[in-house]
Design a protein around this motif. Structure first.
Motif, PDB file in Angstrom:
ATOM      1  N   ASP A 211       3.806   7.994  -1.284  1.00  0.00           N
ATOM      2  CA  ASP A 211       2.528   7.327  -1.065  1.00  0.00           C
ATOM      3  C   ASP A 211       1.962   7.752   0.289  1.00  0.00           C
ATOM      4  OD1 ASP A 211       0.396   5.598  -0.903  1.00  0.00           O
ATOM      5  OD2 ASP A 211       1.558   3.763  -1.210  1.00  0.00           O
ATOM      6  N   LEU A 212       0.894   8.534   0.257  1.00  0.00           N
ATOM      7  CA  LEU A 212       0.204   8.919   1.485  1.00  0.00           C
ATOM      8  C   LEU A 212      -0.830   7.849   1.838  1.00  0.00           C
ATOM      9  CD1 LEU A 212      -0.414  12.681   0.603  1.00  0.00           C
ATOM     10  CD2 LEU A 212       1.546  11.689   1.794  1.00  0.00           C
ATOM     11  N   PHE A 213      -1.078   7.605   3.110  1.00  0.00           N
ATOM     12  CA  PHE A 213      -1.967   6.532   3.566  1.00  0.00           C
ATOM     13  C   PHE A 213      -1.471   5.187   3.034  1.00  0.00           C
ATOM     14  CE2 PHE A 213      -4.501  10.271   2.195  1.00  0.00           C
ATOM     15  CZ  PHE A 213      -4.826  10.798   3.431  1.00  0.00           C
ATOM     16  N   CYS A 214      -0.185   4.927   3.166  1.00  0.00           N
ATOM     17  CA  CYS A 214       0.447   3.818   2.435  1.00  0.00           C
ATOM     18  C   CYS A 214       0.168   2.445   3.017  1.00  0.00           C
ATOM     19  CB  CYS A 214       1.957   4.034   2.373  1.00  0.00           C
ATOM     20  SG  CYS A 214       2.774   3.984   3.993  1.00  0.00           S
ATOM     21  N   GLY A 215      -0.212   2.339   4.291  1.00  0.00           N
ATOM     22  CA  GLY A 215      -0.397   1.030   4.895  1.00  0.00           C
ATOM     23  C   GLY A 215       0.861   0.183   4.770  1.00  0.00           C
ATOM     24  N   ILE A 216       0.677  -1.106   4.466  1.00  0.00           N
ATOM     25  CA  ILE A 216       1.841  -1.980   4.307  1.00  0.00           C
ATOM     26  C   ILE A 216       2.423  -1.925   2.899  1.00  0.00           C
ATOM     27  CG2 ILE A 216       1.240  -3.567   6.166  1.00  0.00           C
ATOM     28  CD1 ILE A 216       0.266  -5.463   3.806  1.00  0.00           C
ATOM     29  N   GLY A 217       1.802  -1.101   2.007  1.00  0.00           N
ATOM     30  CA  GLY A 217       2.469  -0.845   0.738  1.00  0.00           C
ATOM     31  C   GLY A 217       1.953  -1.566  -0.486  1.00  0.00           C
ATOM     32  N   GLY A 218       0.667  -1.929  -0.530  1.00  0.00           N
ATOM     33  CA  GLY A 218       0.146  -2.612  -1.711  1.00  0.00           C
ATOM     34  C   GLY A 218       0.287  -1.791  -2.982  1.00  0.00           C
ATOM     35  N   LEU A 219      -0.179  -0.547  -2.948  1.00  0.00           N
ATOM     36  CA  LEU A 219      -0.068   0.339  -4.112  1.00  0.00           C
ATOM     37  C   LEU A 219       1.393   0.592  -4.456  1.00  0.00           C
ATOM     38  CD1 LEU A 219      -1.261   2.313  -6.211  1.00  0.00           C
ATOM     39  CD2 LEU A 219      -1.254   4.062  -4.423  1.00  0.00           C
ATOM     40  N   SER A 220       2.185   0.926  -3.442  1.00  0.00           N
ATOM     41  CA  SER A 220       3.609   1.196  -3.668  1.00  0.00           C
ATOM     42  C   SER A 220       4.306  -0.007  -4.295  1.00  0.00           C
ATOM     43  CB  SER A 220       4.304   1.537  -2.347  1.00  0.00           C
ATOM     44  OG  SER A 220       3.967   2.827  -1.911  1.00  0.00           O
ATOM     45  N   HIS A 221       3.965  -1.210  -3.826  1.00  0.00           N
ATOM     46  CA  HIS A 221       4.668  -2.396  -4.314  1.00  0.00           C
ATOM     47  C   HIS A 221       4.383  -2.643  -5.800  1.00  0.00           C
ATOM     48  CE1 HIS A 221       7.127  -5.873  -3.625  1.00  0.00           C
ATOM     49  NE2 HIS A 221       6.253  -6.647  -4.227  1.00  0.00           N
ATOM     50  N   GLY A 222       3.143  -2.431  -6.205  1.00  0.00           N
ATOM     51  CA  GLY A 222       2.833  -2.581  -7.628  1.00  0.00           C
ATOM     52  C   GLY A 222       3.606  -1.588  -8.468  1.00  0.00           C
ATOM     53  N   MET A 223       3.731  -0.354  -7.999  1.00  0.00           N
ATOM     54  CA  MET A 223       4.474   0.668  -8.735  1.00  0.00           C
ATOM     55  C   MET A 223       5.974   0.382  -8.693  1.00  0.00           C
ATOM     56  SD  MET A 223       2.212   3.961  -7.497  1.00  0.00           S
ATOM     57  CE  MET A 223       2.418   5.057  -8.863  1.00  0.00           C
ATOM     58  N   TYR A 224       6.441  -0.096  -7.563  1.00  0.00           N
ATOM     59  CA  TYR A 224       7.854  -0.484  -7.414  1.00  0.00           C
ATOM     60  C   TYR A 224       8.214  -1.587  -8.406  1.00  0.00           C
ATOM     61  CZ  TYR A 224      11.824  -2.885  -5.163  1.00  0.00           C
ATOM     62  OH  TYR A 224      13.014  -3.511  -4.905  1.00  0.00           O
ATOM     63  N   LYS A 225       7.325  -2.560  -8.544  1.00  0.00           N
ATOM     64  CA  LYS A 225       7.581  -3.679  -9.464  1.00  0.00           C
ATOM     65  C   LYS A 225       7.600  -3.238 -10.925  1.00  0.00           C
ATOM     66  CE  LYS A 225       8.249  -7.388  -7.005  1.00  0.00           C
ATOM     67  NZ  LYS A 225       9.517  -8.117  -7.125  1.00  0.00           N
ATOM     68  N   GLU A 226       6.987  -2.089 -11.212  1.00  0.00           N
ATOM     69  CA  GLU A 226       7.020  -1.550 -12.566  1.00  0.00           C
ATOM     70  C   GLU A 226       8.183  -0.593 -12.781  1.00  0.00           C
ATOM     71  OE1 GLU A 226       5.049  -2.318 -15.332  1.00  0.00           O
ATOM     72  OE2 GLU A 226       4.519  -3.996 -14.000  1.00  0.00           O
ATOM     73  N   GLY A 227       9.080  -0.508 -11.795  1.00  0.00           N
ATOM     74  CA  GLY A 227      10.311   0.256 -11.973  1.00  0.00           C
ATOM     75  C   GLY A 227      10.297   1.668 -11.439  1.00  0.00           C
ATOM     76  N   LEU A 228       9.203   2.099 -10.786  1.00  0.00           N
ATOM     77  CA  LEU A 228       9.175   3.445 -10.230  1.00  0.00           C
ATOM     78  C   LEU A 228       9.918   3.462  -8.894  1.00  0.00           C
ATOM     79  CD1 LEU A 228       5.548   4.661 -11.036  1.00  0.00           C
ATOM     80  CD2 LEU A 228       7.540   4.484 -12.529  1.00  0.00           C
TER      81      LEU A 228
END
Length: 354
Positions: free
Chosen positions: A11-28
């Motif tokens: 995740d580029l420009f990840c900030g505190i991880g909103g996008l990453s967290h949604g993807m993480y919660k879906e198992g990625l």
């Protein structure tokens, strides 16, 4: 189809991880996040079981990204370049953040060098009509030139159960085949409202911190602004005040168009778009529907769909309203991250079932 733990996301420009967290919660598997704001490190790593790199995208190399992707069957590169240069405000202030125009081009450079299997990008809808540089079309052309199938659309967040009127471009691209965003999950009749989102939180006053939730805290208000919010009805704004309460700037013709400023939210509609200034009464329609204050940090986080357990600050660090407002307002709603992840998983399922 490859197992989920073989799908890796950077995740580029990840900030505190909103996008990453949604993807993480879906198992990625969230491999890493990159951002120039080093204060995001704790929240990003703590909530996403990932590694944070405090690094300018202009210094990120092909070798660095390729090395991080080693061992993964499906490589996903996500990038939500800062949207300030494409915002409505930037159209009025042409010189603001002009150096950030190039960030999406830097993202494109990394895509072209690494050729990940899947690319996703999110940005403000105004990027479609941006006149100074054809940034989006240049990015799409780069992807197509490198054999990506590209799909992008304007997403109205309430259509996916996100309780705010945010509109964003969401782009998905794949070298494996056609890819599309999943269909919307909500219609106007069942949009998630302000009441459904924050209606059960304990009431607090301006300047108060809830004793059971340190993030449920609201900014203090001056005596004059307390008079103003008390004079504002539900769904109302400064237009409902007596003349002696109206700011001089709103008496001028140039200020009369800002009708939502100092406004209260509507219980039965989605909230307005959360911004980095969303906990300030004078920065938009950010007044609580009934309580005489602006929305709290907790309420802003809930409108952005951050789960209650999301850790924004280290236990050793005091909570800063200014810093947290910036974190929350800059973030991609985690629920939109989930939508993106489900779209990717649906795409892979179709590809590997053929």
């Amino acid at each position: 189809m490859p197992t989920k733990n073989k799908i890796g996301v950077i995740d580029l420009f990840c900030g505190i991880g909103g996008l990453s967290h949604g993807m993480y919660k879906e198992g990625l598997d969230i491999i890493a996040g990159f951002d120039i704001d080093d204060t995001c490190k704790y929240a990003y790593e703590k909530n996403n079981k990932s590694t944070f790199y405090n690094q300018d995208i202009k210094t990120v190399t092909k070798e660095q990204i390729s090395s991080l992707f080693k061992g993964y069957d499906i490589k996903v590169l996500a990038g939500c370049a800062p949207c300030q240069p494409f915002s409505s405000y930037a159209f009025k202030v042409k010189d603001k953040d002009k150096n950030k125009y190039d960030l999406l081009y830097e993202f494109g450079r990394i895509v072209e060098e690494v050729l990940p299997d899947i690319v996703t990008m999110e940005n403000v809808a105004q990027i479609l009509s941006f006149k100074q540089k054809p940034v989006l079309s240049d990015f799409v052309n780069l992807l197509e030139r490198n054999q990506y199938h590209v799909d992008f659309k304007i997403v109205y967040c309430p259509d996916y159960g996100i309780p705010q009127t945010r509109k964003r471009i969401v782009l998905l691209a794949s070298r494996l085949g056609e890819i599309n965003l999943i269909p919307s999950t909500h219609k106007k009749k069942n949009y998630k409202t302000v009441r459904q989102t924050i209606g059960k939180l304990p009431p607090i006053e301006a300047g108060e911190i809830c004793p059971t939730d340190p993030l449920h805290r609201a900014r203090s208000l001056s005596e004059l602004n307390l008079k103003r919010i008390r004079a504002t009805p539900i769904k109302g704004s400064w237009r409902d005040w007596d003349k002696d309460l109206i700011l001089n700037c709103h008496k001028k013709d140039s200020g009369k168009s800002f009708g939502s400023v100092y406004g209260r939210m509507d219980w039965d509609e989605p909230a307005p778009t959360m911004t980095t200034l969303c906990t300030g009464l004078g920065n938009g329609r950010f007044g609580h529907p009934e309580q005489n204050r602006a929305i709290s940090l907790r309420e802003a986080a809930m409108f952005q769909t951050f789960p209650k357990g999301y850790k924004f600050f280290s236990p050793k660090e005091s909570i800063s309203i200014t810093k947290a407002s910036r974190y929350i307002g800059n973030a991609v709603p985690p629920k939109l991250g989930k939508v993106t992840a489900r779209s990717i998983l649906n795409h892979l399922k179709k590809i590997y079932e053929q």
